[in-house]
Design a protein around this motif. Structure first.
Motif, short mmCIF file in Angstrom:
data_model
loop_
_atom_site.label_atom_id
_atom_site.label_comp_id
_atom_site.label_asym_id
_atom_site.label_seq_id
_atom_site.Cartn_x
_atom_site.Cartn_y
_atom_site.Cartn_z
N LEU A 290 2.07 0.49 -13.17
CA LEU A 290 0.99 0.54 -12.19
C LEU A 290 0.31 -0.83 -12.07
O LEU A 290 -0.02 -1.28 -10.98
CB LEU A 290 -0.02 1.62 -12.58
N ALA B 213 1.26 7.00 -6.38
CA ALA B 213 0.19 8.00 -6.42
C ALA B 213 0.74 9.41 -6.28
O ALA B 213 0.29 10.34 -6.95
CB ALA B 213 -0.83 7.73 -5.31
N LYS B 214 1.74 9.57 -5.43
CA LYS B 214 2.26 10.92 -5.22
C LYS B 214 2.98 11.43 -6.47
O LYS B 214 3.03 12.62 -6.72
CB LYS B 214 3.19 10.98 -4.00
N GLY C 49 0.83 -1.21 0.00
CA GLY C 49 0.00 0.00 0.00
C GLY C 49 0.86 1.25 0.00
O GLY C 49 0.53 2.25 -0.64
N ALA C 50 1.98 1.20 0.74
CA ALA C 50 2.88 2.37 0.76
C ALA C 50 3.50 2.60 -0.61
O ALA C 50 3.70 3.74 -1.04
CB ALA C 50 3.97 2.16 1.81
N GLN D 289 2.11 1.72 -3.46
CA GLN D 289 1.02 2.29 -4.28
C GLN D 289 0.89 3.79 -4.00
O GLN D 289 0.70 4.59 -4.91
CB GLN D 289 -0.28 1.57 -3.94
N GLY D 290 1.03 4.16 -2.73
CA GLY D 290 0.97 5.58 -2.37
C GLY D 290 2.13 6.36 -2.96
O GLY D 290 1.99 7.52 -3.33
N GLU D 291 3.28 5.71 -3.06
CA GLU D 291 4.44 6.39 -3.65
C GLU D 291 4.19 6.64 -5.13
O GLU D 291 4.54 7.70 -5.66
CB GLU D 291 5.69 5.55 -3.42
N SER E 237 0.68 12.66 -10.23
CA SER E 237 0.06 13.93 -10.60
C SER E 237 1.00 14.82 -11.41
O SER E 237 0.61 15.89 -11.85
CB SER E 237 -0.42 14.69 -9.35
N GLY E 238 2.22 14.37 -11.61
CA GLY E 238 3.17 15.14 -12.41
C GLY E 238 3.49 14.44 -13.72
O GLY E 238 3.34 13.22 -13.82
N PRO F 112 -10.06 4.39 -10.56
CA PRO F 112 -9.24 4.22 -9.36
C PRO F 112 -7.81 3.86 -9.75
O PRO F 112 -7.58 3.30 -10.82
CB PRO F 112 -9.90 3.06 -8.63
N LEU F 113 -6.91 4.18 -8.87
CA LEU F 113 -5.50 3.89 -9.14
C LEU F 113 -5.34 2.41 -9.48
O LEU F 113 -4.75 2.05 -10.51
CB LEU F 113 -4.67 4.25 -7.91
N CYS F 114 -5.82 1.55 -8.63
CA CYS F 114 -5.83 0.11 -8.92
C CYS F 114 -7.29 -0.30 -9.08
O CYS F 114 -8.15 0.14 -8.32
CB CYS F 114 -5.19 -0.68 -7.79
#
Lengths: 496, 522
Positions: A207, A175-176, A168-169, A171-173, A179-180, A486-488
């Motif tokens: 992804l 995600a951050k 999950g971390a 995936q969060g990385e 956006s760029g 959704p991301l995943c």
């Protein structure tokens, strides 16, 4: 707990060139198997000392004047390059995260307590070729650092639940960064330039593979056995440190570590015969952007020693000089495109993007926004024309000397802390197989001739070896904006 | 001569830190002025430039000229003016040299002249090897004292700023966008509200003459702290200080008076950004504690416990990322924080007369965002109310006592922190002062300080999300948002989360605002 980084290029300095007096020392150092503490070094207070333990673990120390600080860096030569199995991109980086989860004798929270008890700064990052674990702490903590690091590198242990949570971390990385525009551009450029070699995927990973990570627990355990081995690891300790004491501590704690690095079959990428381009529409605001990349040789030509190695490193050094000549702020191209004509907002080339296998020299541009379609072709032609001028040898020797001088002084002013030193050595050891690669490179930079500068531009920086990714705000021609998803597609593993 | 030598560790001289009537628009701007234009401030009231020296054997010489002037000095309708004036100095021509000639002169020595602008400070930083100090210094001095303000440079740098604001901040970095949104909420109607980059209208309106005039008003020796570190020759520092003292004229004015932030309750603002796949979150409240406040050490310790920047020392990071895998990181801050480069340490020169206490929750996938926000808000409120345990207190105090020393690993950074001590007129050097205060603190004092200064009833929540209307409705409805776990979690986590899932944010839809991304910073 760290991050994935693109490559050994960082916002940091270009590599320096040594003055002729230094060159002598650097060349001597390059051939020495083991330096002594008394030996002078052009960059460091004294030359690095290296010891290889019988199990294959390499231990390097560099004395460095600090206010009582020591950098304790662990280089493991595994990166996204080694992710040969389909569907497993991003795994070296995920594994870097797992390394903070502790052992049976020292569970993650205990490891963290030990790190905090000495007030250490503890992190890591992963690139295409390597993973670097970066601990910086008061020098008085050295014995404790050896103990906790030896424990986790030999006896890492985690269960499947912890593994799934850590995905999950990651995936969060992702995600951050999502956006760029950098991440999608780099992903596309990698794919474009490498269709067989694993440099075709990013260190962060696709992804879809990140979304599947929770199911890869068994693979993760094998990953540790395959790559976290003493022969694949270099300890780099910089600051207030005595080499003999360090080696004694390391021998005691790491001496029983066993294992041989796996050698996955990384497919070679054929030499390119034609350039390729891809355009990406961007669904938020952005100025138009273009990455241009040229296929370049590996840092050391895949040679551990001899003339082939020396020639390859010399080419790597010559290409660094080309970057300065073509893209640095005072360069004619920069002044024309950015300052005078204002067609570009930014122009730069990634410094020191050396790789184990043939890689890329990357030029990044941000175009000035304006009416009408962005002039990607015009910018590409202008860059190619300037590289052509360099290839034709139309460069004054004093311009080359200015770049040499810049590279030299950049390094002298940017390597300030024990961490800077350890990071520099780690990067060179990763690209060139041992820390001697730094000195070999410095010697090469000092010796490159104007003829060699022109030759590498002619040989490598041509349209047939050029890959280009452009990005601009979505236009009608790009089709409709996709529906946000959704991301995943499914929550990772589902709620349980 | 107005210059006065104040050696490192010496006593601070009075400086222009008092509440001198504000700098503001001069008549040429003639637009919607909020604060009345002040009478010119006599230069003697501005005080004199101070010098901080850190002489050492390091071959790298660092020069810092830090002005008590940031984007808070931008006149209304000219937002972005201070930054543009600063950038035109370092990225435009100076003295006899065009920008091309300047870069050609700096390049072989790898000399760097950079500038960083925050709300209340502008820091010009020069770095060079001692081999080239004299040649470099001549260029550095011209950049500060003799900027050319060429029309072409002005247009180029304004276009760059416009792109950075309108295209890049809005479209390329949801986390930076969220932090700017938080400023807009905390400081609505206040000079800290707009980004340092400016606003669209402000940048469009600025003229080259205004840039020149503004620089003359705010980049004045009376607002300057001059720092030098490394192996520089005898007499160099005094010469440097004398040169900076020449930045003085009848145009110079003092800092503007800052109003108090006005907040009447909790709010949620959501930037509607259609392409966002995750939700970026920043939360905070204004506080009256700055580095010169007696409770600064306590709040610093509390923030480290809650979420020391990018470490696992913090509670939020362990709970949200470590145990639940919600996102990449979760941190807390007792003052404005900007990371320096690749390090995890703060960049100096973001000192401010007013601060805020905040959480940074890194992007969370949309399907877990409501839960994560509930988690963070609940933590914010309850941790303030309950504070740290004695065990937490001991552990975190031990950690930061060592860790904060790593902020000061280079002479250049030590110099930066020393300079900022002068901004606050701090009685002790930053680290020594903190360590002494931490040693004297107990857990009750920390918890009391948290309760005294951090007021959750004013919590401002800044979010960046797609389909923001729907998300706002979801938050207002307060329906349960079940936790989703990738792996099994311990029973105590599950029990804790059962309360989080139904936790009431207690913020009505009327106190939420959805802002289309293109309407931000206009």
């Amino acid at each position: 707990m760290g991050s994935s980084r693109l490559s050994l290029a960082r916002a940091a300095p270009a590599l320096a060139l040594l003055a002729p007096l230094w060159l002598h020392a650097a060349a001597q150092q390059a051939t020495a198997q083991q330096a002594t503490a008394q030996q002078a070094h052009p960059l460091f207070d004294a030359a690095p000392q290296t010891t290889r333990l019988p199990n294959g673990l390499t231990v390097v120390s560099v004395p460095w004047s600090t206010p009582g600080i020591v950098a304790y860096y662990t280089l493991v030569r595994v990166g996204s390059r080694d992710e040969v199995e389909p569907g497993h991109s991003g795994f070296a980086h995920l594994f870097e995260h797992m390394m903070f989860r502790g052992t049976e004798a020292m569970p993650g929270p205990v490891y963290e307590e030990r790190v905090q008890a000495v007030g250490a700064d503890n992190n890591a990052y992963t690139t295409r070729d390597f993973t670097l674990y970066t601990l910086t702490a008061p020098a008085t903590a050295l014995e404790s650092l050896v103990e906790i690091e030896a424990e986790r590198f030999q006896r890492l242990s985690y269960d499947e639940d912890v593994f799934r949570t850590e995905t999950g971390a990651v995936q969060g990385e992702y995600a951050k960064s999502a956006s760029g525009p950098f991440l999608p551009m780099w992903e596309a450029l990698s794919e474009l330039a490498f269709q067989r070699h694993t440099y075709g995927h990013t260190t962060m990973g696709y992804l879809r593979d990140i979304c599947a990570m929770p199911t890869r627990f068994a693979y993760s355990r094998r990953f540790f056995q395959r790559f976290y081995t003493p022969d694949n690891t270099t300890l780099i300790v910089v600051g207030d440190v005595d080499h003999a004491r360090l080696v004694s501590l390391v021998r005691e704690r790491y001496g029983r570590w066993r294992g041989r690095r796996d050698q996955p079959r990384v497919q070679a990428e054929p030499e390119p015969t034609e350039g390729r381009s891809r355009h990406l529409p961007w669904d938020a605001s952005t100025p138009p952007r273009a990455f241009l990349a040229y296929r370049t040789p590996s840092f050391d030509g895949g040679a551990a020693r001899g003339a082939a190695r020396a020639a390859a490193i010399r080419e790597a050094a010559a290409l660094e000089l080309v970057k300065g000549l073509a893209f640095a702020e005072p360069s004619p191209l920069f002044q024309r495109l950015v300052v005078d004509e204002r067609r570009l907002l930014e122009l730069s080339a990634w410094e020191r993007s050396f790789t184990r296998d043939p890689g890329l020299l990357v030029v990044t541009t941000v175009l000035a926004p304006g009416e009408g379609a962005p002039d990607f072709e015009g910018i590409t032609e202008a860059i190619q024309a300037e590289l052509g001028r360099i290839a034709a040898g139309e460069i004054e020797p004093e311009q080359i000397e200015a770049v040499r001088s810049n590279l030299r002084y950049s390094l002298l002013t940017d390597v300030e802390t024990p961490s800077d030193v350890a990071d520099l050595l780690g990067n060179f050891a990763a690209a060139g197989g041992s820390i001697a690669a730094l000195d070999e490179y410095l010697a090469a930079l000092a010796a490159v001739t104007p003829g060699e500068v022109a030759a590498v531009a002619r040989r490598y920086l041509t349209p047939t070896r050029r890959f280009r990714v452009t990005l601009a705000e979505r236009s009608e021609a790009d089709g409709p904006t996709p529906t946000p998803a959704p991301l995943c597609p499914e929550p990772t593993g589902g709620a349980r | 001569m107005l210059a006065a030598l104040v050696l490192a560790c010496g006593p601070a001289l009075p400086r222009a830190t008092g509440e001198i009537p504000p700098a503001d628009v001069d008549e040429r701007f003639g637009t919607d002025v909020v604060v009345e234009a002040p009478p010119p401030v006599p230069r003697e009231e501005l005080g004199v430039a101070q010098l901080v020296e850190a002489k050492s054997g390091s071959p790298v010489v660092t020069l810092r000229v830090v002005f008590d002037a940031g984007s808070a000095e931008d006149p209304v309708g000219r937002e972005g003016l201070t930054r543009l004036a600063a950038r035109l100095r370092v990225e435009g021509g100076a003295g006899e040299r065009s920008v091309a000639e300047l870069s050609r002169a700096l390049y072989p020595m790898a000399g760097r002249i950079e500038v960083a602008v925050d709300r209340e400070q502008t820091a010009f930083v020069g770095r060079v090897h001692r081999d080239h100090l004299e040649d470099f210094y001549a260029l550095f001095r011209d950049v500060l004292l003799r900027p050319r303000h060429d029309a072409a440079d002005f247009e180029r740098l304004r276009a760059r700023a416009q792109s950075a604001l309108s295209l890049e901040l809005r479209g390329s970095d949801d986390e930076a966008l969220g932090k700017e949104l938080l400023h807009a909420m905390l400081y609505e109607g206040h000079p800290f509200a707009h980004p340092v980059l400016g606003t669209e209208a402000g940048l469009a309106a600025i003229t080259r003459d205004e840039v020149r005039a503004h620089g003359e008003r705010v980049f004045c020796s009376g607002r300057a702290i001059v720092g030098v570190a490394g192996d520089y020759p005898e007499g160099f520092a005094a010469r440097f200080l004398e040169d900076i003292a020449r930045l003085d004229s009848d145009h110079c004015v003092g800092r503007r008076v800052l109003p108090e932030p006005r907040l009447d309750g909790p709010r949620i603002w959501i930037v509607d950004k259609p392409d966002a796949q995750s939700v970026a979150m920043s939360l905070g409240v204004p506080i009256e504690v700055t580095r010169d406040h007696p409770d600064y050490a306590a709040l610093t310790l509390a923030a480290a416990y809650l979420g020391q920047h990018r470490t696992f020392a913090g509670w939020l990071m362990n709970e949200m990322r470590g145990k639940r895998g919600l996102n990449y990181g979760d941190y807390a801050y007792a003052e404005h924080f900007e990371q320096e480069g690749w390090t995890r340490f703060p960049r100096p020169h973001t000192a401010r007369r007013q601060q805020y206490f905040s959480f940074w929750i890194r992007p969370v996938p949309r399907e877990r965002a409501h839960f994560a926000l509930r988690f963070a808000v609940k933590a914010f409120r309850e941790k303030v109310a309950r504070g740290l345990s004695a065990e937490d207190f001991d552990r975190i105090r031990g950690f930061i006592d060592g860790y904060f020393a790593l902020y000061l690993q280079t002479e250049s950074r030590r110099l930066g922190f020393d300079v900022d001590d002068r901004f606050y007129d701090a009685p002790d050097p930053w680290l020594e002062g903190l360590r002494a205060q931490w040693a004297a603190l107990d857990v009750d004092a920390v918890n009391e300080a948290l309760r005294r200064h951090v007021d959750p009833s004013k919590l401002q929540i800044a979010l960046v999300a797609s389909d923001a209307e729907a998300f706002a409705a979801q938050l207002a409805e307060e329906r349960p948002s079940p936790a989703r776990y990738a792996g099994n979690v311990p029973d105590e986590v599950r029990a804790f989360d059962a309360n989080v899932e139904r936790y009431r944010l207690g913020i009505t839809r009327e106190r939420m605002r959805v802002v289309p991304v293109r309407e931000l910073f206009r």
